[in-house]
Design a protein around this motif. Sequence first.
Motif, PDB file in Angstrom:
ATOM      1  N   VAL A  79       0.856  -1.183   0.000  1.00 10.52           N
ATOM      2  CA  VAL A  79       0.000   0.000   0.000  1.00 10.52           C
ATOM      3  C   VAL A  79       0.892   1.232   0.000  1.00 10.52           C
ATOM      4  O   VAL A  79       1.611   1.501   0.955  1.00 10.52           O
ATOM      5  N   ASN A 108      -0.471  -4.258  -5.449  1.00 11.73           N
ATOM      6  CA  ASN A 108      -0.300  -2.956  -4.817  1.00 11.73           C
ATOM      7  C   ASN A 108      -1.444  -2.007  -5.143  1.00 11.73           C
ATOM      8  O   ASN A 108      -2.227  -2.225  -6.058  1.00 11.73           O
ATOM      9  N   SER A 110      -2.867   2.404  -4.076  1.00  9.22           N
ATOM     10  CA  SER A 110      -2.513   3.726  -3.569  1.00  9.22           C
ATOM     11  C   SER A 110      -3.567   4.234  -2.597  1.00  9.22           C
ATOM     12  O   SER A 110      -4.765   4.165  -2.870  1.00  9.22           O
ATOM     13  N   SER A 111      -3.094   4.778  -1.480  1.00  7.34           N
ATOM     14  CA  SER A 111      -4.006   5.347  -0.478  1.00  7.34           C
ATOM     15  C   SER A 111      -4.362   6.792  -0.779  1.00  7.34           C
ATOM     16  O   SER A 111      -5.272   7.346  -0.169  1.00  7.34           O
ATOM     17  N   GLU A 118      -6.619   4.252   3.022  1.00  8.60           N
ATOM     18  CA  GLU A 118      -5.576   3.287   3.418  1.00  8.60           C
ATOM     19  C   GLU A 118      -6.192   2.090   4.142  1.00  8.60           C
ATOM     20  O   GLU A 118      -5.918   0.933   3.811  1.00  8.60           O
ATOM     21  N   LEU A 121      -8.215  -0.111   1.809  1.00 11.57           N
ATOM     22  CA  LEU A 121      -7.377  -0.885   0.906  1.00 11.57           C
ATOM     23  C   LEU A 121      -6.675  -2.025   1.642  1.00 11.57           C
ATOM     24  O   LEU A 121      -6.618  -3.164   1.157  1.00 11.57           O
ATOM     25  N   VAL A 122      -6.141  -1.727   2.823  1.00 10.79           N
ATOM     26  CA  VAL A 122      -5.450  -2.754   3.611  1.00 10.79           C
ATOM     27  C   VAL A 122      -6.403  -3.892   3.962  1.00 10.79           C
ATOM     28  O   VAL A 122      -6.066  -5.075   3.813  1.00 10.79           O
ATOM     29  N   VAL A 135       3.233  -1.437   4.168  1.00 10.86           N
ATOM     30  CA  VAL A 135       2.339  -0.283   4.183  1.00 10.86           C
ATOM     31  C   VAL A 135       3.132   1.004   4.369  1.00 10.86           C
ATOM     32  O   VAL A 135       3.926   1.118   5.307  1.00 10.86           O
TER      33      VAL A 135
END
Length: 342
Positions: A79, A108, A110-111, A118, A121-122, A135
């Motif tokens: 991330v 991968n 993008s945050s 973030e 996405l994580v 991260v």
Amino acid sequence: MDRTTRHSETRYGNRPTMKDVAARAGVGLKTVSRVVNSEPGVTPDTERRVQEAIEALGFRRNDSARVLRKGRTASIGLVLEDLADPFYGPLSRAVEEVARAHGALLINGSSAEDPEREQELVLALCARRVDGLIVIPAGDDHRYLEPEIKAGVATVFVDRPAGRVEADMVLSDSFGGARQGVAHLIAHGHRRIGFIGDQPRIHTATERLRGYHAAMTDAGITVEDTWVSLGPTGPGRVRAAAEAMLGGPAPVTAFFAGNNRVTVTVVRVVAERERPVALVGFDDIELADLLGITVISQDAATVGRTAAEHLFRRLDGADHEPVRVELPTTLIPRGSGERPPA
């Protein structure tokens, strides 16, 4: 073949299965499974027929089923802050090289420097059962990851520390690098030095500002409030800050730019001025060697490689206390940071 049949055979999502392969090759389902998973017990002639059927049908193994059986996906998540940022290109590539050497796939995203994005996405990567995470934090509270870490998801934080959780982290020496860069400007005669950096909630921005203040204090220079500007790194904001510092009866004679995006805009502002203005930027940028831009360089590839190696050590069973690795930066003088005050 009528139009309906032709459509059904070519529509998206109609993927061939192992049953289709078995039927085409004239073998049992277990035989296809052995061939697909490179298991023994299949004669060369039978293996050839199965491979021909696989190729003809365009069959691909369903790794989701393997995850359910083995509990490992052979994949890791990365991330980043911004996929378009030049710093993250070599970092991501280095992580991918280490992952590939371990037989793992890198996923991968993008945050966009948004803590909520973030987290979203994580957790999406965790829902897809990645084995580990690297991260670059956008937020400062990562307790949402505690259940995942306890469940065995190896996690390494990069560039910035984790917030309120214990985990491995790999950082560059932002404080020391900024201190060295500003001291370099002071050594070339500058005392009125402007600092333009990223948003104050970002760890690297505050560490680089701290390094700036340390270098100025070391030299006995009192920093004026108008010499410091933190905020978004968009060209409009950075340009306005630089022009304000260059205006008035006592303008700054040098800049320390807090990251590569700031540097690019400051280079443009400085180029429009008749009087020479010195510049040192944190992070290298493309064509900086040709443009003669002095930088504090952090080795993004080494950062990525180090983080990935720590991640795979965890996946291989390392259970030591979380570690903090801080990598050194390098001053690269190219001309812009060596200009004396006008």
